[in-house]
Structures are given as C-alpha cells and as structure tokens.
Design a protein around this motif. Structure first.
Motif, short mmCIF file in Angstrom:
data_model
loop_
_atom_site.label_atom_id
_atom_site.label_comp_id
_atom_site.label_asym_id
_atom_site.label_seq_id
_atom_site.Cartn_x
_atom_site.Cartn_y
_atom_site.Cartn_z
N GLU A 8 0.95 -1.45 -0.09
CA GLU A 8 -0.08 -0.14 0.19
C GLU A 8 0.39 1.43 -0.25
O GLU A 8 1.83 0.91 0.70
CB GLU A 8 -1.04 -0.07 1.31
N ALA A 9 0.33 2.42 -0.49
CA ALA A 9 1.12 3.18 -0.78
C ALA A 9 0.80 4.33 1.26
O ALA A 9 0.01 3.97 1.79
CB ALA A 9 0.39 4.28 -1.08
N PRO A 10 2.43 4.24 1.51
CA PRO A 10 2.01 5.21 2.89
C PRO A 10 1.68 6.75 2.95
O PRO A 10 0.30 7.06 2.52
CB PRO A 10 4.58 6.02 2.89
N ASP A 11 0.75 6.91 3.99
CA ASP A 11 0.42 7.56 4.75
C ASP A 11 0.90 8.83 3.99
O ASP A 11 1.98 8.50 3.70
CB ASP A 11 -0.05 7.43 6.18
N PRO A 12 -0.27 10.17 3.85
CA PRO A 12 0.15 11.24 3.22
C PRO A 12 0.38 11.94 4.51
O PRO A 12 -0.07 11.86 5.48
CB PRO A 12 -1.23 11.65 2.71
N LEU A 13 1.35 13.22 3.88
CA LEU A 13 2.21 13.70 5.32
C LEU A 13 1.38 14.84 5.84
O LEU A 13 -0.12 15.11 5.18
CB LEU A 13 3.01 14.89 3.99
N PRO A 14 1.52 15.42 7.00
CA PRO A 14 0.02 15.91 8.42
C PRO A 14 0.29 17.39 7.59
O PRO A 14 1.70 17.81 6.72
CB PRO A 14 0.82 15.95 9.29
N PRO A 15 -0.47 17.54 7.59
CA PRO A 15 -1.35 18.83 7.26
C PRO A 15 -0.06 19.95 7.37
O PRO A 15 0.68 20.24 8.15
CB PRO A 15 -2.50 19.85 7.13
N ALA A 16 0.10 21.08 6.82
CA ALA A 16 0.85 22.07 7.01
C ALA A 16 0.25 23.24 8.64
O ALA A 16 -0.60 23.30 8.55
CB ALA A 16 1.39 22.90 5.60
N PRO A 17 1.43 23.36 9.13
CA PRO A 17 1.54 24.30 10.17
C PRO A 17 0.43 25.01 9.58
O PRO A 17 0.84 25.73 9.11
CB PRO A 17 2.62 23.90 10.83
N VAL A 18 -0.33 25.92 11.17
CA VAL A 18 -1.68 27.05 10.19
C VAL A 18 0.36 28.15 10.54
O VAL A 18 0.61 28.45 11.95
CB VAL A 18 -2.64 27.80 11.39
N PRO A 19 -0.18 29.47 9.63
CA PRO A 19 1.12 30.19 10.46
C PRO A 19 0.29 30.84 11.27
O PRO A 19 -0.07 30.91 11.65
CB PRO A 19 0.73 31.36 8.94
N ASP A 20 1.68 31.97 11.95
CA ASP A 20 1.67 32.29 13.56
C ASP A 20 1.16 33.69 13.17
O ASP A 20 2.31 34.59 12.93
CB ASP A 20 2.24 32.26 14.13
N THR A 21 -0.25 34.28 13.37
CA THR A 21 -0.48 35.42 13.85
C THR A 21 -0.85 35.87 15.05
O THR A 21 -1.40 35.24 15.93
CB THR A 21 -2.17 35.52 12.86
N ALA A 22 -1.35 37.04 15.32
CA ALA A 22 -2.01 36.64 16.53
C ALA A 22 -3.28 36.98 16.76
O ALA A 22 -3.57 36.63 17.92
CB ALA A 22 -2.04 39.13 16.40
N ALA A 23 -3.94 36.40 15.80
CA ALA A 23 -4.96 36.28 16.14
C ALA A 23 -4.72 34.70 17.02
O ALA A 23 -5.79 34.35 17.55
CB ALA A 23 -6.04 36.50 14.59
N SER A 24 -4.44 33.91 15.83
CA SER A 24 -3.94 33.21 16.00
C SER A 24 -3.06 32.38 17.62
O SER A 24 -3.44 31.38 17.92
CB SER A 24 -3.15 31.54 14.88
N ARG A 25 -2.88 33.33 18.29
CA ARG A 25 -2.16 33.38 19.92
C ARG A 25 -3.44 33.39 20.50
O ARG A 25 -2.97 33.68 21.71
CB ARG A 25 -1.56 34.36 19.90
N MET A 26 -4.47 34.26 20.26
CA MET A 26 -5.68 35.03 21.31
C MET A 26 -6.31 33.07 21.80
O MET A 26 -7.00 32.54 20.81
CB MET A 26 -7.03 35.40 20.46
N PRO A 27 -6.74 33.65 22.87
CA PRO A 27 -7.21 32.18 23.46
C PRO A 27 -8.34 31.52 23.23
O PRO A 27 -8.77 30.38 22.66
CB PRO A 27 -7.16 32.44 25.28
N ARG A 28 -9.66 32.86 22.28
CA ARG A 28 -10.37 31.93 21.84
C ARG A 28 -10.17 30.62 20.70
O ARG A 28 -11.15 30.60 20.26
CB ARG A 28 -11.27 33.02 22.01
N ALA A 29 -9.02 31.83 20.01
CA ALA A 29 -8.89 31.21 18.84
C ALA A 29 -8.32 29.20 18.89
O ALA A 29 -8.20 28.97 17.61
CB ALA A 29 -7.72 31.89 18.30
N PHE A 30 -8.48 29.09 19.99
CA PHE A 30 -7.82 27.44 20.24
C PHE A 30 -9.05 26.75 20.25
O PHE A 30 -9.50 26.70 20.34
CB PHE A 30 -7.58 27.81 21.51
#
Length: 95
Positions: A8-30
């Motif tokens: 069988e074909a190997p598992d696909p690579l995991p998705p690329a990480p989300v870019p780090d932005t100010a909105a992604s560091r907000m507690p509610r964005a988790f």
C-alpha cells in the motif's frame, strides 16, 4: 506470500502548520477539535470578578512575604540565641 500492507502507499504527510498570527495566539482562537481533542473546549478561562481576585492576590502576597520574613528572621533569632548561650556555657574553660 507477500505482505499486503507493504504494497500500500504510505500515509500522506500531515497538513502544513497554520501560520503564526496575532489572532491565532488569542485564547478564543484555540480550536481543540483541530488539535485532536474529541471534546469541545470547556468554557471559562477568565475571572468574572477581576477586581476581587486582584485584592485577594495582594493579600496572599502580603501573607507570603510575612511567612518568608518570619522563617528567615526566626533563623537569625535562633542563631543569635544559640551563639549567646554557647558563649556563656563555653566560658567555663575549654575550647
């Protein structure tokens, strides 16, 4: 016999990480589901009565400082008492 799994074909690579932005560091964005958690994020995280919490933290800080001063000061007092007792007890001759 061949191993079917090895063909069988190997598992696909995991998705690329989300870019780090100010909105992604907000507690509610988790997003716990995106991070692999099965349950939704529990509500809360902020103190509803912030003024009362800060007053309590200041009181606890004063108690902590008082305890540290009592422990350190008690050590000095016991040391001084021990030195005074040692000097008077040791004056009867000897080293």
């Amino acid at each position: 016999m061949t191993n079917e799994r090895s063909l069988e074909a190997p598992d696909p690579l995991p998705p690329a990480p989300v870019p780090d932005t100010a909105a992604s560091r907000m507690p509610r964005a988790f997003d716990p589901n995106r991070r692999g958690f099965a349950a939704p994020r529990p509500p809360g995280g902020g103190d509803p009565d912030l003024a009362r919490a800060r007053v309590e933290e200041r009181r606890n800080l004063r108690i902590l400082i008082g305890m540290v001063l009592a422990i350190v000061g008690g050590g000095f007092v016991i040391s001084i008492i021990g030195l005074i007792a040692g000097v008077t007890a040791g004056s009867g001759g000897g080293i």
